[in-house]
Design a protein around this motif. Structure first.
Motif, PDB file in Angstrom:
ATOM      1  N   THR A  74       0.833  -1.208   0.000  1.00 51.07           N
ATOM      2  CA  THR A  74       0.000   0.000   0.000  1.00 51.07           C
ATOM      3  C   THR A  74       0.858   1.245   0.000  1.00 51.07           C
ATOM      4  OG1 THR A  74      -1.728  -1.185   1.195  1.00 51.07           O
ATOM      5  CG2 THR A  74      -1.816   1.221   1.260  1.00 51.07           C
ATOM      6  N   ASP A  75       1.897   1.237   0.799  1.00 53.59           N
ATOM      7  CA  ASP A  75       2.809   2.380   0.870  1.00 53.59           C
ATOM      8  C   ASP A  75       3.466   2.643  -0.487  1.00 53.59           C
ATOM      9  OD1 ASP A  75       4.190   4.428   2.399  1.00 53.59           O
ATOM     10  OD2 ASP A  75       5.986   3.186   2.171  1.00 53.59           O
ATOM     11  N   VAL A  76       3.918   1.587  -1.135  1.00 54.84           N
ATOM     12  CA  VAL A  76       4.544   1.731  -2.452  1.00 54.84           C
ATOM     13  C   VAL A  76       3.543   2.273  -3.463  1.00 54.84           C
ATOM     14  CG1 VAL A  76       5.528   0.422  -4.385  1.00 54.84           C
ATOM     15  CG2 VAL A  76       6.317  -0.017  -2.057  1.00 54.84           C
ATOM     16  N   TYR A  77       2.336   1.729  -3.463  1.00 59.51           N
ATOM     17  CA  TYR A  77       1.314   2.176  -4.412  1.00 59.51           C
ATOM     18  C   TYR A  77       0.987   3.646  -4.206  1.00 59.51           C
ATOM     19  CZ  TYR A  77      -3.007   2.643  -6.996  1.00 59.51           C
ATOM     20  OH  TYR A  77      -3.969   3.068  -7.871  1.00 59.51           O
ATOM     21  N   VAL A  78       0.815   4.051  -2.961  1.00 55.53           N
ATOM     22  CA  VAL A  78       0.470   5.445  -2.680  1.00 55.53           C
ATOM     23  C   VAL A  78       1.604   6.374  -3.101  1.00 55.53           C
ATOM     24  CG1 VAL A  78       0.037   7.092  -0.805  1.00 55.53           C
ATOM     25  CG2 VAL A  78      -1.189   4.929  -0.870  1.00 55.53           C
ATOM     26  N   HIS A  79       2.834   5.965  -2.888  1.00 55.19           N
ATOM     27  CA  HIS A  79       3.955   6.809  -3.305  1.00 55.19           C
ATOM     28  C   HIS A  79       4.080   6.892  -4.836  1.00 55.19           C
ATOM     29  CE1 HIS A  79       5.267   6.631   0.905  1.00 55.19           C
ATOM     30  NE2 HIS A  79       5.881   7.765   0.617  1.00 55.19           N
ATOM     31  N   GLU A  80       3.735   5.816  -5.519  1.00 50.66           N
ATOM     32  CA  GLU A  80       3.813   5.816  -6.978  1.00 50.66           C
ATOM     33  C   GLU A  80       2.597   6.482  -7.624  1.00 50.66           C
ATOM     34  OE1 GLU A  80       4.377   1.748  -8.104  1.00 50.66           O
ATOM     35  OE2 GLU A  80       6.466   1.728  -7.451  1.00 50.66           O
ATOM     36  N   ASN A  81       1.455   6.458  -6.975  1.00 51.25           N
ATOM     37  CA  ASN A  81       0.207   7.003  -7.517  1.00 51.25           C
ATOM     38  C   ASN A  81      -0.501   7.880  -6.482  1.00 51.25           C
ATOM     39  OD1 ASN A  81       0.253   5.286 -10.002  1.00 51.25           O
ATOM     40  ND2 ASN A  81       0.160   3.681  -8.451  1.00 51.25           N
ATOM     41  N   PRO A  82       0.095   9.021  -6.126  1.00 48.90           N
ATOM     42  CA  PRO A  82      -0.516   9.814  -5.043  1.00 48.90           C
ATOM     43  C   PRO A  82      -1.895  10.364  -5.410  1.00 48.90           C
ATOM     44  CG  PRO A  82       1.289  11.019  -6.053  1.00 48.90           C
ATOM     45  CD  PRO A  82       1.304   9.633  -6.628  1.00 48.90           C
ATOM     46  N   TRP A  83      -2.104  10.790  -6.644  1.00 51.92           N
ATOM     47  CA  TRP A  83      -3.396  11.373  -7.010  1.00 51.92           C
ATOM     48  C   TRP A  83      -4.498  10.331  -7.067  1.00 51.92           C
ATOM     49  CZ3 TRP A  83      -4.028  16.110  -5.989  1.00 51.92           C
ATOM     50  CH2 TRP A  83      -2.960  16.992  -6.072  1.00 51.92           C
ATOM     51  N   LYS A  84      -4.162   9.141  -7.511  1.00 49.56           N
ATOM     52  CA  LYS A  84      -5.154   8.057  -7.494  1.00 49.56           C
ATOM     53  C   LYS A  84      -5.540   7.722  -6.057  1.00 49.56           C
ATOM     54  CE  LYS A  84      -3.946   5.636 -11.754  1.00 49.56           C
ATOM     55  NZ  LYS A  84      -3.425   4.378 -12.310  1.00 49.56           N
ATOM     56  N   ALA A  85      -4.543   7.684  -5.189  1.00 52.87           N
ATOM     57  CA  ALA A  85      -4.814   7.368  -3.785  1.00 52.87           C
ATOM     58  C   ALA A  85      -5.695   8.437  -3.149  1.00 52.87           C
ATOM     59  CB  ALA A  85      -3.503   7.236  -3.010  1.00 52.87           C
ATOM     60  N   ILE A  86      -5.432   9.694  -3.459  1.00 60.05           N
ATOM     61  CA  ILE A  86      -6.248  10.785  -2.927  1.00 60.05           C
ATOM     62  C   ILE A  86      -7.674  10.669  -3.461  1.00 60.05           C
ATOM     63  CG2 ILE A  86      -6.605  13.294  -3.003  1.00 60.05           C
ATOM     64  CD1 ILE A  86      -3.521  13.552  -2.897  1.00 60.05           C
ATOM     65  N   GLY A  87      -7.810  10.372  -4.745  1.00 55.96           N
ATOM     66  CA  GLY A  87      -9.137  10.215  -5.341  1.00 55.96           C
ATOM     67  C   GLY A  87      -9.921   9.076  -4.715  1.00 55.96           C
ATOM     68  N   VAL A  88      -9.263   7.946  -4.512  1.00 57.91           N
ATOM     69  CA  VAL A  88      -9.924   6.792  -3.897  1.00 57.91           C
ATOM     70  C   VAL A  88     -10.334   7.129  -2.462  1.00 57.91           C
ATOM     71  CG1 VAL A  88      -9.563   4.435  -3.069  1.00 57.91           C
ATOM     72  CG2 VAL A  88      -8.838   5.064  -5.370  1.00 57.91           C
ATOM     73  N   ALA A  89      -9.440   7.757  -1.721  1.00 58.98           N
ATOM     74  CA  ALA A  89      -9.752   8.125  -0.335  1.00 58.98           C
ATOM     75  C   ALA A  89     -10.927   9.104  -0.285  1.00 58.98           C
ATOM     76  CB  ALA A  89      -8.526   8.728   0.342  1.00 58.98           C
ATOM     77  N   ALA A  90     -10.935  10.071  -1.207  1.00 61.71           N
ATOM     78  CA  ALA A  90     -12.044  11.034  -1.244  1.00 61.71           C
ATOM     79  C   ALA A  90     -13.357  10.327  -1.591  1.00 61.71           C
ATOM     80  CB  ALA A  90     -11.753  12.139  -2.255  1.00 61.71           C
TER      81      ALA A  90
END
Length: 103
Positions: A74-90
């Motif tokens: 999860t940490d690696v994915y969030v660091h590689e795709n920060p905007w996707k992670a923000i979108g999913v969290a939102a």
């Protein structure tokens, strides 16, 4: 890992430890019971409890390793795709907000 899932796993581990402790206490209380069959039964229970303890330790270690691996992934994915992670969290936040507001 979600808090509810972690709490559930912790409760299961505590329950298993308590069950083993209760069985050990039962063995101690029945130690003075006479008879060959009682002795054989106690020995089988001791062997199975020993095996269960070993398997419980292995299960606990495997669970910890899987949780660490999932956290790292999860940490690696969030660091590689920060905007996707923000979108999913939102998006998840909006869904939870809608569910809460319905009550």
């Amino acid at each position: 890992m979600s808090d509810a899932l972690q709490h559930s796993k912790d409760k299961l581990m505590d329950d298993l430890h308590q069950g083993i402790a209760d069985a050990e206490e039962l063995l101690k209380l029945t130690a003075n019971q006479a008879g060959e069959s009682a002795a054989q039964l106690r020995e089988r229970v001791r062997n199975r409890m020993s095996q269960a303890k070993t398997e419980l330790v292995h299960l606990q270690q495997a669970t910890v390793e899987k949780a660490k691996a999932a956290g790292h992934a999860t940490d690696v994915y969030v660091h590689e795709n920060p905007w996707k992670a923000i979108g999913v969290a939102a998006g998840i936040g909006v869904v939870i907000g809608l569910l809460i507001s319905r009550r």
